[in-house]
Design a protein around this motif. Structure first.
Motif, PDB file in Angstrom:
ATOM      1  N   ALA A 161       0.842  -1.204   0.000  1.00  0.00           N
ATOM      2  CA  ALA A 161       0.000   0.000   0.000  1.00  0.00           C
ATOM      3  C   ALA A 161       0.879   1.257   0.000  1.00  0.00           C
ATOM      4  O   ALA A 161       0.601   2.227  -0.699  1.00  0.00           O
ATOM      5  CB  ALA A 161      -0.933  -0.008   1.199  1.00  0.00           C
ATOM      6  N   GLN A 200     -10.697   7.785   3.259  1.00  0.00           N
ATOM      7  CA  GLN A 200      -9.867   6.599   3.027  1.00  0.00           C
ATOM      8  C   GLN A 200      -9.770   6.297   1.542  1.00  0.00           C
ATOM      9  O   GLN A 200     -10.773   6.334   0.826  1.00  0.00           O
ATOM     10  CB  GLN A 200     -10.452   5.398   3.773  1.00  0.00           C
ATOM     11  N   LEU A 247      -7.887  -1.493   0.981  1.00  0.00           N
ATOM     12  CA  LEU A 247      -7.698  -0.197   1.634  1.00  0.00           C
ATOM     13  C   LEU A 247      -6.230   0.202   1.525  1.00  0.00           C
ATOM     14  O   LEU A 247      -5.339  -0.572   1.866  1.00  0.00           O
ATOM     15  CB  LEU A 247      -8.082  -0.315   3.120  1.00  0.00           C
ATOM     16  N   LEU A 248      -5.980   1.428   1.027  1.00  0.00           N
ATOM     17  CA  LEU A 248      -4.591   1.862   0.869  1.00  0.00           C
ATOM     18  C   LEU A 248      -4.127   2.755   2.011  1.00  0.00           C
ATOM     19  O   LEU A 248      -3.097   2.513   2.619  1.00  0.00           O
ATOM     20  CB  LEU A 248      -4.421   2.600  -0.468  1.00  0.00           C
ATOM     21  N   VAL A 249      -4.885   3.815   2.291  1.00  0.00           N
ATOM     22  CA  VAL A 249      -4.365   4.760   3.284  1.00  0.00           C
ATOM     23  C   VAL A 249      -5.488   5.635   3.832  1.00  0.00           C
ATOM     24  O   VAL A 249      -6.517   5.833   3.179  1.00  0.00           O
ATOM     25  CB  VAL A 249      -3.239   5.621   2.647  1.00  0.00           C
ATOM     26  N   ASP A 250      -5.279   6.131   5.033  1.00  0.00           N
ATOM     27  CA  ASP A 250      -6.222   7.048   5.684  1.00  0.00           C
ATOM     28  C   ASP A 250      -5.726   8.475   5.542  1.00  0.00           C
ATOM     29  O   ASP A 250      -4.534   8.732   5.656  1.00  0.00           O
ATOM     30  CB  ASP A 250      -6.288   6.768   7.191  1.00  0.00           C
ATOM     31  N   TYR A 288       4.925   5.918   5.580  1.00  0.00           N
ATOM     32  CA  TYR A 288       3.567   5.389   5.446  1.00  0.00           C
ATOM     33  C   TYR A 288       3.011   4.926   6.783  1.00  0.00           C
ATOM     34  O   TYR A 288       3.659   4.184   7.508  1.00  0.00           O
ATOM     35  CB  TYR A 288       3.574   4.216   4.461  1.00  0.00           C
ATOM     36  N   ASN A 289       1.816   5.355   7.094  1.00  0.00           N
ATOM     37  CA  ASN A 289       1.087   4.851   8.261  1.00  0.00           C
ATOM     38  C   ASN A 289      -0.137   4.087   7.797  1.00  0.00           C
ATOM     39  O   ASN A 289      -1.038   4.675   7.201  1.00  0.00           O
ATOM     40  CB  ASN A 289       0.607   6.007   9.149  1.00  0.00           C
ATOM     41  N   PRO A 290      -0.195   2.788   8.069  1.00  0.00           N
ATOM     42  CA  PRO A 290      -1.442   2.081   7.746  1.00  0.00           C
ATOM     43  C   PRO A 290      -2.566   2.595   8.637  1.00  0.00           C
ATOM     44  O   PRO A 290      -2.308   3.278   9.634  1.00  0.00           O
ATOM     45  CB  PRO A 290      -1.108   0.620   8.058  1.00  0.00           C
ATOM     46  N   SER A 291      -3.787   2.271   8.262  1.00  0.00           N
ATOM     47  CA  SER A 291      -4.958   2.769   8.994  1.00  0.00           C
ATOM     48  C   SER A 291      -4.825   2.481  10.483  1.00  0.00           C
ATOM     49  O   SER A 291      -4.588   1.350  10.897  1.00  0.00           O
ATOM     50  CB  SER A 291      -6.221   2.094   8.451  1.00  0.00           C
ATOM     51  N   GLY A 292      -4.969   3.518  11.279  1.00  0.00           N
ATOM     52  CA  GLY A 292      -4.967   3.350  12.723  1.00  0.00           C
ATOM     53  C   GLY A 292      -3.607   3.540  13.376  1.00  0.00           C
ATOM     54  O   GLY A 292      -3.527   3.720  14.582  1.00  0.00           O
ATOM     55  N   ARG A 338       0.577  14.096   7.472  1.00  0.00           N
ATOM     56  CA  ARG A 338      -0.857  14.299   7.264  1.00  0.00           C
ATOM     57  C   ARG A 338      -1.328  15.409   8.200  1.00  0.00           C
ATOM     58  O   ARG A 338      -1.017  15.387   9.394  1.00  0.00           O
ATOM     59  CB  ARG A 338      -1.623  13.004   7.577  1.00  0.00           C
TER      60      ARG A 338
END
Lengths: 864, 864
Positions: free
Chosen positions: A44, A480, A491-494, B49-53, B79
């Motif tokens: 991702a 998202q 899902l790639l990124v928030d 990169y930060n994955p969701s959460g 972000r």
């Protein structure tokens, strides 16, 4: 094994360079372990990461919610590129702070009252044949029933129109397939006039409707006099979509209060939320806008309310232009598929999505085959005869967006916090993915156009709860990004949304947007015509007409002309400012302290500021954009006298001067300095000419900017010489100083241009030279050695020619510097630099590569 | 080879799962090739990169420039988390639109005039012992000489103070090591009074200075009466830093107009930029704030101007509290190193950085060893005796930030567009990296504190030119993240700044920030005390006092109480709104159409809105935050009558009712529906209790929210029953509907809580089961099968028990479904679902994994 590693690694990462095996591998490993990333995360990361200078593939234009603005971000990197000021004043852009933008903002006044915010909901891109053409963006304000037009050449708001009869409007903006009309549906029903009517008059007097704003694509403006509204019952109209393809000419609006419920929790009645969702069915409104646009031409079909033309329900019904079809209770989104045959309605309180078939609808209309009429006399079609079918999706189905493959649609489930992929033709579920948390709108690329692109999908989630670092009770929202290029959604990124709650996004391929980076000199950016206050260099002046003072000023790196403005308290002031820059991104800002004005003046732009000098005192003004190293010196003073006061007592002081001899010394020093700087600039310009710089557009832009600065030198030099001849040494020094300032600004661009040109011109590095360059930097050599000039260590151009058997000598020297310190040449160097080269413990392989790099430097010696 | 690949790949990526070799590899390869990423890019991608959460490691608080706000983003993901409203109204946050926030914003009025923007420059975090304590943030406004305080528990502006004597202030905010004082230096010199003085009075009357704002850490407020200013000559003071460690008690401010130049380009004189940079030297101001804070206690040391205490130059000089040291011309940044001994001054127009040694400075001061005095009588120290040394860095050195290793500093070069790393003790260059383009401030993590963390560095670049997708003539700025954890600086990623030009960033470890997510019920978020308009459920009311109407209202998903407000034209209205929610992130917004008011009401918060109902008509109001699936139904009507008009003629209408039989049917239907929904909720609650949900804080929060919603059901049920007993079937239906609404909101949280609890409780999946789950999703099984319930296909819990020799049977069935269609059990199933399972062409290995996954499901069957 090591060999295997190298090959495998190269294969894995798809790069052809020979990797530094152990180092690079363990780096990857280390980072993933340290940051707790899984393999899926890493994939991702690669899908969303843009290295410096890489552009995104899509623009997303996203409503800024209660901020009143429009947010623009890039996909897939999800980096926010701009907040475009629309309904709320925004000082960075000067929006609402300079006179020209105030004219746009104040078009949004309602009944004489300033409105300084908006609740933006649904952005719509202009269309040609149902496809996005990248020219304009439209956005509505729900709280104040307004529509704004944004010109995508400049990313500026160019018009705001107020709906003269709606008191609220959620369902806007939507465009017809060639942007003939922008559709805006009413939300909370109210009387069309501005009169009071009690809630008991709801059924009789309160009305909903859809307004058709006539848009002129050529001049980019809505024509208010050519616009009109279709009156509708007070069913609380919601979202809308215009037909396309076979349904072109028609439009579809849903609603959620067939109950005609009017609330009253304070009287012990159930609240709206219960009352509006009692019935099993609400109404989809189906109407023929092409027919309505014909009808409106005849005055007898029209009621005029607040100066605006309204087609009454009975006229629309009589002319077969308005119908209702039941839809499952409290629906939300309504979306026409790319070819126009199917209309998908979301069932907010129903687990089913409904797919209506326009062909079936049209057949009933043509056959006048109606199930019944509502109490306003509108024919109601049979739902079963109108439906293609229904599919159970889940809880809280709100919105839809179309995928690239035929029949593919993505829908949001608010309560289930999911996005589902399904086929609306086959009525088949295809995939389902969780989002975080509570998704409202969603947008697949160009997913509401006639030409959906698939690839990515944005879920606009309303809650973020635990997703990001905490920022107090008011959380960001969460957009998202989901990869929909494969069979399964991934899902790639928030992306946290830092300002306002975005409702909907409209996405478009980057290649479809064509912007300008500057204005023709002296342009009013709001009208795109020459500004009445356009001022070129040399035309700066202050004109007084009674107590109204007009200031014609300019800004250019790094001064404002004039630098002193003296006024009487009470003077009305009109200040025109022209940014004389041609260089991309060289914006100047302008403010006068304590006066609550601010302008952002883009290259070539002229702006107007109006204010009253109503307080006595001394007020600095300055450039508010960090435009050059001397930006902080870009200032002036506005001095406001009280005409009734006597200032005769004020002591006047003079700057203490240097002696004549000191000044002469200063003058000679700066002359020498300027000559030296000039020869550097000359050599840069020669470098550009010799190497055909004009072939490289970005380099050419930078060189043009440098030359532009350089042309300003002559007149300063002239002033300096004149002052010198007149024995005004003080000024001679200062004007030569000014010459130097322009030289520095010239060099600023020119050095950037040279670096870029070198990258374009240099021979290709061998694999060894590439590695050598890396080692040169990683190993710390570049701490002292700068290629092309003497720094803390000698210039290394020609180092392979300075010694007999040089490659061997250099290798030995790097390997063991101490061994050479006693050589006479080295002794001289060490003395000169007062530094001995340290042993950096390079490996033989690394030294070999560094020498390859030195060879490459020598090959390209003329470029440094 | 295949085996090698698997091992190597696992090793490379640092994950222990057995990867699906070929698939995953080629995925990586494909993505990198498609997106043109190098190996270095891929590494950078993993680093940011930060994955969701996943939360960021650091907060960056960044000035919002001309937007007047403060931007907050996370590092390393870059972000943006929030724009905190400070000096400019911001409608999303209701800032400047509700009465309580207006009180804060209007503290910033100047001489009675509203200022609706700011030019924010330098954020400063509160300190304890020179280290960041995460409690408060301070930010200055250059254009209007103001300082704001932001409370980091709530991320809200809590105070604005106006400098009573400065007309401009660039150099703020800076704090002393225990935040006793916030320092704000003047920029453009001007008279301290509000009187007019001509430019000729510059030397005599115009003044610079430094204001010491006394801060009370306990109540988080600046005490204006305990604050004071040190008068300084009109040298155009610039940036400041307070001493620490051995220099604690002192502070240092540089300046750029030792020439006392006053401009005049419009008269043919050279502009400020030339005049202010003529001399070779400017002045570093050195002063003892602890001594000044003592001096100010004695009235005879003080002049009072505009009600503010000023210590005159001569008093400071007489008391050995003020000195000057020459510094290379037109410097910019001044930074005290972590232990307080060294002061690094940037040479904007000089290629050298200067390192001053405080010990050497102090020695001269103690020995009264002065080189000379300036014309204002301030002792001047010898530069050579004060310097530790100088180092040539490059062109346009502006700012500095400290690294983790002793002596390490990073400096920005504006003209060279570079960041250089050097050692200020050894005066040695260490590294150099290019940025894009033209860097101003830069910030290594906690790099201005006594405890710098290194790791990352942000370069705040002024130009972005070609870095991002074009957005018209006004470009974003570019904040670049650089990895400084290694020997060489490595550029990680570019971040466009979409709003305002950030000047400086202050970063802090995430662990140091402690925020709240809700307020005590009925809190005024600006005072943190109970709000005068606090209203609990059941206390809603409308009170009239003459022509002033007070509305005590509440908001909770999904209704506003009251829903009708009838007023007379001309009424003054005070509306109090309390958000009754306890749930994190459940903000409600409030607006009345056409009235230019907006409030953001966070959970537990009460806000006040004041306006005059000055136009007749019908105005819907609604919740502006997408708070639930029924958010759009959260509305009411404000009706404004003209008291001089006669409305007797208005027809009153009634909603058409259903027949008694129809209503009875509706009632029974909704009762049954509610009973069914309730049993689902019961089972969820039982699930939570049985499994000790309270041990998991996030789960507990969600369950609490669900229960909170559920408690609201009883009173609605009571109303429904009462209505039914009174034969008011209409209302009985509606109140039962209301019961259902609360059930849906309960389920919304409860379902989320269950998913999370399941993740916490389930047994660990074997490698095979994990792969099986992936295959189950990737292969499309989840399109029809939902674990735990019957969907388009049967529930698969227990599928391994439903057949004899089940593993074999299931494997055969997946491999070749058709082979089983004729079995009687399957025939029944096919008939029931009206669907045959397709052949998904699974491989044997995949089928084996799916069965492993089914085993895991059965192990955890009670969780679904």
């Amino acid at each position: 094994m090591k060999k295997y590693l190298q090959i495998v690694y190269g294969a894995l990462l798809g790069v052809l360079v020979i990797v530094q095996s152990a180092t690079a591998e363990s780096e990857f490993q280390k980072v993933m372990q340290k940051r707790g990333l899984s393999e899926k995360d890493a994939l991702a990361a690669l899908k969303v990461y843009n290295p410096s200078g890489k552009h995104d593939e899509y623009y997303a234009f996203v409503s800024g919610g209660q901020s009143g603005q429009v947010m623009v971000y890039g996909i897939p990197s999800m980096r926010i590129l701009k907040y475009i000021a629309v309904f709320a004043p925004e000082p960075w852009q000067g929006y609402g702070f300079d006179t020209d933008s105030k004219e746009i903002l104040r078009q949004g006044n309602i009944r004489g009252r300033e409105i300084n915010w908006g609740d933006t909901h649904h952005p719509a891109l202009s269309e040609s044949d149902g496809k996005y053409d990248g020219k304009y963006l439209f956005i509505n304000d729900k709280a104040n029933a307004r529509i704004a037009v944004i010109d995508l050449k400049y990313f500026e708001t160019s018009q705001i129109v107020v709906n003269p009869i709606f008191k609220s409007s959620h369902g806007g903006a939507f465009v017809t397939p060639n942007t003939d009309y922008i559709l805006e549906s009413c939300q909370y029903a109210a009387p069309f006039t501005n009169d009071y009517y009690p809630m008991e008059a709801y059924e009789e007097v309160y009305r909903g409707g859809v307004t058709f704003w006539k848009f002129d694509k050529k001049n980019g403006k809505i024509s208010q006099q050519d616009s009109f509204t279709l009156e509708l019952p007070p069913y609380m109209q919601d979202l809308t979509d215009a037909g396309k393809g076979i349904s072109d000419g028609w439009a579809f609006t849903n609603s959620f209060n067939s109950e005609l419920y009017t609330g009253g929790i304070e009287k012990g009645l159930p609240p709206f939320e219960a009352g509006c969702s009692r019935n099993d069915m609400d109404y989809l409104h189906v109407y023929n806008w092409k027919k309505l646009a014909e009808l409106v031409k005849d005055d007898k079909n029209v009621k005029v309310i607040n100066g605006h033309r309204v087609i009454p329900i009975e006229i629309a019904v009589k002319n077969n232009a308005l119908f209702l079809i039941p839809e499952n209770k409290s629906p939300h989104g309504v979306d026409v598929n790319p070819d126009g045959q199917y209309i998908i309605v979301s069932g907010k309180l129903d687990t089913h999505a409904s797919v209506y078939d326009f062909k079936k609808i049209l057949k009933q209309i043509e056959n006048k085959e109606f199930a019944s009429k509502d109490s306003y006399g509108i024919p109601i079609l049979d739902i079963k005869k109108s439906l293609h079918g229904q599919l159970e999706l889940g809880l809280g189905h709100l919105h839809n967006t179309f995928g690239k493959e035929d029949g593919t649609i993505y829908s949001s489930l608010y309560v289930d916090s999911q996005v589902v992929k399904w086929n609306y033709k086959q009525l088949k579920l295809l995939d389902r993915t969780n989002i975080h948390y509570n998704v409202g709108h969603l947008e697949a690329m160009e997913g509401k156009s006639a030409d959906p692109q698939g690839e990515y999908l944005i879920a606009l989630n309303k809650l973020s709860i635990d997703r990001f670092l905490p920022v107090g009770p008011l959380h960001p929202q969460n957009n998202q990004l989901i990869d929909i290029g494969g069979k399964k959604m991934e899902l790639l990124v928030d992306m946290p949304v830092p300002l306002g709650e975005p409702h909907q996004a409209a996405s478009i391929r980057a290649s479809k947007i064509h912007t300008e980076v500057r204005y023709n000199m002296g342009t009013n950016s709001k009208t795109l015509k020459p500004h009445v206050g356009k001022t070129l260099a040399g035309q700066e002046r202050i004109e007084r007409k009674g107590n109204h003072v007009y200031i014609y000023s300019t800004m250019v790196r790094s001064h404002i002309n004039p630098e002193h403005i003296t006024l009487n308290k009470g003077d009305k002031v009109t200040m025109y400012i022209t940014n004389l820059e041609r260089a991309q991104d060289e914006t100047h800002g302008f403010t006068i302290d304590h006066h609550n004005i601010h302008a952002s003046v883009e290259p070539g732009e002229s702006v107007q500021l109006d204010f009253v000098a109503d307080i006595e005192g001394v007020f600095p003004y300055y450039c508010t954009e960090f435009c050059s190293a001397l930006h902080i010196e870009m200032l002036g003073y506005m001095l406001v006298k009280d005409p009734n006061k006597d200032y005769g007592w004020i002591q006047k002081t003079k700057i203490k001067g240097l002696s004549k001899e000191e000044l002469q010394k200063e003058y000679e020093k700066i002359l020498a300095n300027n000559e030296a700087t000039n020869s550097v600039i000359d050599s840069l310009f020669k470098f550009f000419e010799d190497r055909g710089y004009a072939k490289y557009p970005t380099v050419k832009n930078l060189v043009d900017d440098a030359k532009d600065q350089y042309t300003k030198i002559d007149s300063e030099r002239e002033k300096a010489t004149k002052a010198y001849n007149e024995k005004n040494l003080e000024n001679a020094v200062l004007f030569e100083n000014m010459v130097w300032q322009y030289m520095i600004k010239t060099a600023d661009s020119a050095i950037r241009a040279k670096d870029l040109l070198v990258t374009n011109l240099a021979t290709k590095k061998s694999a060894g030279a590439k590695k050598g360059e890396e080692v040169f930097h990683e190993g710390g050599c570049s701490g002292c050695h700068v290629v092309g000039r003497v720094s803390s260590g000698p210039d290394l151009i020609g180092v392979l020619k300075r010694h007999r058997n040089a490659e061997k000598w250099v290798a030995e020297y790097i390997k063991n510097p101490e061994s050479k310190f006693k050589e006479p040449y080295m002794e001289r160097l060490i003395k000169f630099f007062n530094l001995k080269m340290p042993n950096q413990n390079m490996k033989d392989e690394e030294i070999k590569d560094i020498i390859e790099y030195f060879k490459w430097i020598d090959e390209n010696a003329d470029l440094f």
